[in-house]
Design an enzyme around this catalytic site. Structure first.
Site, PDB file in Angstrom:
ATOM      1  CE  LYS A  14      -2.144  -0.398   3.890  1.00  0.00           C
ATOM      2  NZ  LYS A  14      -1.667  -1.639   4.481  1.00  0.00           N
ATOM      3  NE  ARG A  89      -4.011  -0.775  10.344  1.00  0.00           N
ATOM      4  CZ  ARG A  89      -2.976  -0.313   9.649  1.00  0.00           C
ATOM      5  NH1 ARG A  89      -3.066   0.784   8.958  1.00  0.00           N
ATOM      6  NH2 ARG A  89      -1.858  -0.992   9.634  1.00  0.00           N
ATOM      7  NE  ARG A 128       7.670  -3.129   5.665  1.00  0.00           N
ATOM      8  CZ  ARG A 128       6.386  -2.851   5.448  1.00  0.00           C
ATOM      9  NH1 ARG A 128       5.908  -2.829   4.225  1.00  0.00           N
ATOM     10  NH2 ARG A 128       5.599  -2.629   6.458  1.00  0.00           N
ATOM     11  NE  ARG A 161       7.236  -0.429  10.647  1.00  0.00           N
ATOM     12  CZ  ARG A 161       6.224  -0.361   9.790  1.00  0.00           C
ATOM     13  NH1 ARG A 161       6.370   0.269   8.639  1.00  0.00           N
ATOM     14  NH2 ARG A 161       5.074  -0.911  10.064  1.00  0.00           N
ATOM     15  NE  ARG A 172       2.374  -4.768  11.166  1.00  0.00           N
ATOM     16  CZ  ARG A 172       3.407  -4.732  10.326  1.00  0.00           C
ATOM     17  NH1 ARG A 172       4.531  -5.348  10.612  1.00  0.00           N
ATOM     18  NH2 ARG A 172       3.299  -4.075   9.193  1.00  0.00           N
TER      19      ARG A 172
HETATM   20  P1  ADP Z   1       1.163  -1.792   8.067  1.00  0.00           P
HETATM   21  O1  ADP Z   1       0.032  -1.434   7.149  1.00  0.00           O
HETATM   22  O2  ADP Z   1       2.394  -2.180   7.343  1.00  0.00           O
HETATM   23  O3  ADP Z   1       0.774  -2.764   9.154  1.00  0.00           O
HETATM   24  P2  ADP Z   1       1.233   0.956   9.102  1.00  0.00           P
HETATM   25  O4  ADP Z   1       2.488   1.715   8.935  1.00  0.00           O
HETATM   26  O5  ADP Z   1       0.065   1.336   8.266  1.00  0.00           O
HETATM   27  O6  ADP Z   1       1.625  -0.567   8.928  1.00  0.00           O
HETATM   28  O7  ADP Z   1       0.763   1.014  10.630  1.00  0.00           O
HETATM   29  C1  ADP Z   1       1.616   0.684  11.692  1.00  0.00           C
HETATM   30  C2  ADP Z   1       0.836   0.595  13.006  1.00  0.00           C
HETATM   31  O8  ADP Z   1       0.230   1.863  13.296  1.00  0.00           O
HETATM   32  C3  ADP Z   1      -0.329  -0.384  12.997  1.00  0.00           C
HETATM   33  O9  ADP Z   1       0.101  -1.687  13.281  1.00  0.00           O
HETATM   34  C4  ADP Z   1      -1.223   0.199  14.087  1.00  0.00           C
HETATM   35  O10 ADP Z   1      -0.745  -0.088  15.382  1.00  0.00           O
HETATM   36  C5  ADP Z   1      -1.054   1.684  13.889  1.00  0.00           C
HETATM   37  N1  ADP Z   1      -2.080   2.246  12.959  1.00  0.00           N
HETATM   38  C6  ADP Z   1      -1.843   2.798  11.741  1.00  0.00           C
HETATM   39  N2  ADP Z   1      -2.992   3.216  11.181  1.00  0.00           N
HETATM   40  C7  ADP Z   1      -3.986   2.924  12.069  1.00  0.00           C
HETATM   41  C8  ADP Z   1      -5.400   3.098  12.079  1.00  0.00           C
HETATM   42  N3  ADP Z   1      -6.036   3.655  11.032  1.00  0.00           N
HETATM   43  N4  ADP Z   1      -6.086   2.662  13.157  1.00  0.00           N
HETATM   44  C9  ADP Z   1      -5.457   2.105  14.207  1.00  0.00           C
HETATM   45  N5  ADP Z   1      -4.133   1.916  14.261  1.00  0.00           N
HETATM   46  C10 ADP Z   1      -3.389   2.301  13.213  1.00  0.00           C
END
Ligand code: ADP
Ligand code: ZN
Length: 225
Positions: A14, A89, A128, A161, A172
């Protein structure tokens, strides 16, 4: 003017696609994960509260996310459209976004779902690496740095990370299945959902998104006219 949401499991690419699309369309790429990580780095109150959830691979509570996103979406550069990545999300977040868009008399143009098989996701996430200094992203198999563990752009250290440890990856993916996958139906019902094979390569995916989104956009304009 175009408003897009990119949906997909962690590791679906994404972020990469959203940023490429944002550049091509000259609209901001708004990534909730990046905004949260910036808050963590800067040691803000939000960052302090969000961090434990992020480190465990769980979702940050909706009310924190909604405040942060509402603030971001009200900035001047977001008035001419955007690509959302990582938000919404949960169904509650999607409903809040809908309500906000309705209030200002606007709608999403499309929700693009990047489909990637589970074993491919596992492989991508495990390999990654992120630059600790400039946050450039690499992959040990598919996008390696020239020198192992050293950033090509700034010579910073490449690290995993905290949320890319194997057990956290597992959480996740579970969280995605439980809380985010239901959004597919939510947007399907609104006839906004467009599916793309997320394994065809970055350039192809971006081209495909442009095609789908261009078509959706034209249809919406026609309806208005
Ligand atoms: P990925 O899509 O690779 O899991 P992101 O960088 O989008 O990672 O998000 C990292 C973390 O940030 C998520 O695992 C969550 O804890 C938090 N996060 C990001 N966006 C949201 C959201 N819209 N609602 C709740 N938590 C979020
Ligand atoms: Zn770097």
């Amino acid at each position: 003017m175009i408003r897009i949401v990119l949906l997909g499991p962690p590791g679906s690419g994404k972020g990469t696609q959203a940023s490429a699309l944002g550049r091509r369309r000259s609209i901001p790429h708004i990534a909730s994960g990046d905004l949260l990580r910036a808050n963590v780095r800067e040691g803000t109150e939000l960052g302090r509260r969000a961090r434990p959830y992020m480190d465990r691979g769980e979702l940050v509570p909706d009310e924190l996310i909604l405040d942060m996103m509402s603030e971001r979406l009200s900035q001047p550069d977001a008035q001419e459209g955007y690509v959302l990545d990582g938000f919404p999300r949960t169904v509650a977040q999607a409903e809040a976004l809908d309500a906000r868009l309705r209030e200002i008399g606007r709608e999403l143009d499309a929700v693009v779902y990047l489909r990637v098989p589970e074993e491919e996701i596992q492989r991508r996430l495990a390999g990654r690496r992120t630059c600790a200094a400039c946050y450039a992203v690499y992959h040990v198999d598919t996008m390696p740095s020239e020198k192992e563990d050293v950033c090509d752009k700034c010579s910073g250290d490449l690290i995993r990370r905290d949320d890319e440890a194997p057990e956290v990856i597992h959480t996740r993916l579970e969280v995605y299945e439980e809380q985010t996958r239901p959004l597919l139906d939510f947007y399907r019902r609104q006839e906004l959902l467009r599916e793309i094979d997320g394994t065809i390569g970055v350039d192809n995916v971006v081209r495909e998104i442009e095609r789908l989104v261009g078509a959706a956009h034209a249809a919406a304009q026609e309806q208005k006219a």
